[in-house]
Scaffold this motif. Structure first.
Motif, PDB file in Angstrom:
ATOM      1  N   PHE A 282      40.498  36.042  79.019  1.00  0.00           N
ATOM      2  CA  PHE A 282      40.398  36.819  77.789  1.00  0.00           C
ATOM      3  C   PHE A 282      39.915  38.232  78.095  1.00  0.00           C
ATOM      4  O   PHE A 282      38.877  38.413  78.730  1.00  0.00           O
ATOM      5  N   ASP A 283      40.621  39.219  77.628  1.00  0.00           N
ATOM      6  CA  ASP A 283      40.264  40.616  77.880  1.00  0.00           C
ATOM      7  C   ASP A 283      38.937  41.015  77.236  1.00  0.00           C
ATOM      8  O   ASP A 283      38.268  41.927  77.706  1.00  0.00           O
ATOM      9  N   ASP A 284      38.555  40.340  76.149  1.00  0.00           N
ATOM     10  CA  ASP A 284      37.327  40.722  75.447  1.00  0.00           C
ATOM     11  C   ASP A 284      36.069  40.050  76.014  1.00  0.00           C
ATOM     12  O   ASP A 284      34.973  40.290  75.535  1.00  0.00           O
ATOM     13  N   GLN A 285      36.195  39.231  77.048  1.00  0.00           N
ATOM     14  CA  GLN A 285      35.043  38.578  77.661  1.00  0.00           C
ATOM     15  C   GLN A 285      34.483  39.448  78.787  1.00  0.00           C
ATOM     16  O   GLN A 285      35.212  39.846  79.687  1.00  0.00           O
ATOM     17  N   GLU A 286      33.193  39.720  78.717  1.00  0.00           N
ATOM     18  CA  GLU A 286      32.517  40.505  79.752  1.00  0.00           C
ATOM     19  C   GLU A 286      32.345  39.648  81.012  1.00  0.00           C
ATOM     20  O   GLU A 286      31.789  38.553  80.961  1.00  0.00           O
ATOM     21  N   THR A 287      32.866  40.124  82.122  1.00  0.00           N
ATOM     22  CA  THR A 287      32.684  39.431  83.402  1.00  0.00           C
ATOM     23  C   THR A 287      32.423  40.465  84.483  1.00  0.00           C
ATOM     24  O   THR A 287      32.918  41.574  84.393  1.00  0.00           O
ATOM     25  N   PRO A 288      31.656  40.134  85.502  1.00  0.00           N
ATOM     26  CA  PRO A 288      30.884  38.902  85.629  1.00  0.00           C
ATOM     27  C   PRO A 288      29.729  38.876  84.632  1.00  0.00           C
ATOM     28  O   PRO A 288      29.252  39.917  84.192  1.00  0.00           O
ATOM     29  N   LYS A 289      29.291  37.672  84.273  1.00  0.00           N
ATOM     30  CA  LYS A 289      28.209  37.509  83.305  1.00  0.00           C
ATOM     31  C   LYS A 289      27.332  36.343  83.735  1.00  0.00           C
ATOM     32  O   LYS A 289      27.825  35.332  84.212  1.00  0.00           O
ATOM     33  N   ILE A 290      26.019  36.505  83.547  1.00  0.00           N
ATOM     34  CA  ILE A 290      25.055  35.461  83.854  1.00  0.00           C
ATOM     35  C   ILE A 290      24.411  34.996  82.549  1.00  0.00           C
ATOM     36  O   ILE A 290      23.995  35.814  81.727  1.00  0.00           O
ATOM     37  N   TYR A 291      24.352  33.675  82.383  1.00  0.00           N
ATOM     38  CA  TYR A 291      23.724  33.065  81.214  1.00  0.00           C
ATOM     39  C   TYR A 291      22.446  32.369  81.670  1.00  0.00           C
ATOM     40  O   TYR A 291      22.476  31.568  82.603  1.00  0.00           O
ATOM     41  N   THR A 292      21.337  32.693  81.017  1.00  0.00           N
ATOM     42  CA  THR A 292      20.049  32.088  81.343  1.00  0.00           C
ATOM     43  C   THR A 292      19.499  31.392  80.102  1.00  0.00           C
ATOM     44  O   THR A 292      20.084  31.480  79.026  1.00  0.00           O
ATOM     45  N   ILE A 293      18.374  30.730  80.253  1.00  0.00           N
ATOM     46  CA  ILE A 293      17.703  30.104  79.115  1.00  0.00           C
ATOM     47  C   ILE A 293      16.725  31.109  78.538  1.00  0.00           C
ATOM     48  O   ILE A 293      15.787  31.523  79.220  1.00  0.00           O
ATOM     49  N   ASP A 294      16.928  31.504  77.289  1.00  0.00           N
ATOM     50  CA  ASP A 294      16.046  32.467  76.637  1.00  0.00           C
ATOM     51  C   ASP A 294      14.894  31.803  75.889  1.00  0.00           C
ATOM     52  O   ASP A 294      13.815  32.350  75.787  1.00  0.00           O
ATOM     53  N   ASN A 295      15.140  30.611  75.354  1.00  0.00           N
ATOM     54  CA  ASN A 295      14.142  29.924  74.544  1.00  0.00           C
ATOM     55  C   ASN A 295      13.192  29.136  75.453  1.00  0.00           C
ATOM     56  O   ASN A 295      13.615  28.230  76.168  1.00  0.00           O
ATOM     57  N   ASP A 296      11.914  29.468  75.407  1.00  0.00           N
ATOM     58  CA  ASP A 296      10.920  28.836  76.285  1.00  0.00           C
ATOM     59  C   ASP A 296      10.867  27.312  76.159  1.00  0.00           C
ATOM     60  O   ASP A 296      10.562  26.622  77.126  1.00  0.00           O
ATOM     61  N   LYS A 297      11.190  26.770  74.980  1.00  0.00           N
ATOM     62  CA  LYS A 297      11.093  25.318  74.811  1.00  0.00           C
ATOM     63  C   LYS A 297      12.146  24.566  75.628  1.00  0.00           C
ATOM     64  O   LYS A 297      11.983  23.390  75.914  1.00  0.00           O
ATOM     65  N   TYR A 298      13.230  25.253  76.055  1.00  0.00           N
ATOM     66  CA  TYR A 298      14.269  24.599  76.853  1.00  0.00           C
ATOM     67  C   TYR A 298      14.104  24.821  78.358  1.00  0.00           C
ATOM     68  O   TYR A 298      14.771  24.182  79.152  1.00  0.00           O
ATOM     69  N   LYS A 299      13.219  25.714  78.775  1.00  0.00           N
ATOM     70  CA  LYS A 299      13.059  26.019  80.198  1.00  0.00           C
ATOM     71  C   LYS A 299      12.637  24.815  81.050  1.00  0.00           C
ATOM     72  O   LYS A 299      13.087  24.691  82.177  1.00  0.00           O
ATOM     73  N   PRO A 300      11.814  23.890  80.530  1.00  0.00           N
ATOM     74  CA  PRO A 300      11.493  22.703  81.343  1.00  0.00           C
ATOM     75  C   PRO A 300      12.696  21.770  81.552  1.00  0.00           C
ATOM     76  O   PRO A 300      12.625  20.820  82.313  1.00  0.00           O
ATOM     77  N   LYS A 301      13.802  22.042  80.868  1.00  0.00           N
ATOM     78  CA  LYS A 301      14.990  21.194  80.971  1.00  0.00           C
ATOM     79  C   LYS A 301      16.187  21.998  81.475  1.00  0.00           C
ATOM     80  O   LYS A 301      17.310  21.859  80.995  1.00  0.00           O
ATOM     81  N   ALA A 302      15.953  22.829  82.467  1.00  0.00           N
ATOM     82  CA  ALA A 302      17.008  23.699  83.002  1.00  0.00           C
ATOM     83  C   ALA A 302      18.136  22.909  83.661  1.00  0.00           C
ATOM     84  O   ALA A 302      19.306  23.258  83.535  1.00  0.00           O
ATOM     85  N   VAL A 303      17.784  21.859  84.391  1.00  0.00           N
ATOM     86  CA  VAL A 303      18.788  21.019  85.046  1.00  0.00           C
ATOM     87  C   VAL A 303      18.475  19.554  84.746  1.00  0.00           C
ATOM     88  O   VAL A 303      17.332  19.198  84.444  1.00  0.00           O
ATOM     89  N   TYR A 304      19.516  18.729  84.808  1.00  0.00           N
ATOM     90  CA  TYR A 304      19.352  17.307  84.527  1.00  0.00           C
ATOM     91  C   TYR A 304      19.943  16.501  85.669  1.00  0.00           C
ATOM     92  O   TYR A 304      21.120  16.619  85.974  1.00  0.00           O
ATOM     93  N   HIS A 305      19.098  15.713  86.306  1.00  0.00           N
ATOM     94  CA  HIS A 305      19.531  14.817  87.372  1.00  0.00           C
ATOM     95  C   HIS A 305      19.817  13.460  86.729  1.00  0.00           C
ATOM     96  O   HIS A 305      19.043  13.006  85.883  1.00  0.00           O
ATOM     97  N   ASN A 306      20.919  12.831  87.120  1.00  0.00           N
ATOM     98  CA  ASN A 306      21.323  11.585  86.495  1.00  0.00           C
ATOM     99  C   ASN A 306      21.851  10.602  87.519  1.00  0.00           C
ATOM    100  O   ASN A 306      22.476  11.008  88.502  1.00  0.00           O
ATOM    101  N   LEU A 307      21.631   9.329  87.269  1.00  0.00           N
ATOM    102  CA  LEU A 307      22.104   8.278  88.167  1.00  0.00           C
ATOM    103  C   LEU A 307      23.624   8.150  88.162  1.00  0.00           C
ATOM    104  O   LEU A 307      24.217   7.758  89.156  1.00  0.00           O
TER     105      LEU A 307
END
Length: 101
Positions: free
Chosen positions: A33-58
Motif C-alpha cells: 500500500f502506497d499510504d503505509q509508512e515503511t519502515p515502521k516500528i510498533y512498540t507497546i505504549d500502554n504500560d499495563k501491557y508491557k509485562p506481556k510483551a511476548v507469550y511463550h506457549n507449549l
C-alpha cells in the motif's frame, strides 16, 4: 508485505507464560500500500501491557503482545490483531482481508 518481530528473550516452549521485554517490537519493512509508512516500528505504549510483551506457549509460538497481537502456529493457523498491545494499524502488516480487531 514484509514484517517481523523482535524479542531479546530466548524463546522457551516448555511452559505457557507471558514475559516482559522492554526491547520487544514488531516491524514493517515493506507494504504493497502506497499510504503505509515503511519502515515502521510498533512498540507497546500502554504500560499495563508491557509485562506481556511476548507469550511463550507449549503448542505454538512465537506470539507477541497481550492477547497475542501476532501469533505463529506451526499448523498454519497463525493470526494477527489490530490495536491491542502493539498498536498495529489496520492491515499494515498483512494486507488483504479484514482480520480480528
Amino acid at each position: 508485505h514484509i514484517f517481523g518481530c523482535f524479542t531479546s528473550i530466548p524463546w522457551n516452549s516448555n511452559k505457557s507464560e507471558y514475559c516482559k521485554d522492554e526491547t520487544a517490537f514488531i516491524f514493517s519493512l515493506r507494504s504493497k500500500f502506497d499510504d503505509q509508512e515503511t519502515p515502521k516500528i510498533y512498540t507497546i505504549d500502554n504500560d499495563k501491557y508491557k509485562p506481556k510483551a511476548v507469550y511463550h506457549n507449549l503448542n505454538y509460538g512465537p506470539a507477541f503482545g497481550h492477547g497475542q497481537d501476532i501469533g505463529i502456529d506451526p499448523s498454519g493457523k497463525s493470526w494477527m490483531k489490530s490495536n491491542y498491545s502493539y498498536m498495529l494499524n489496520g492491515n499494515a502488516l498483512c494486507g488483504g482481508e479484514k482480520f480480528e480487531d
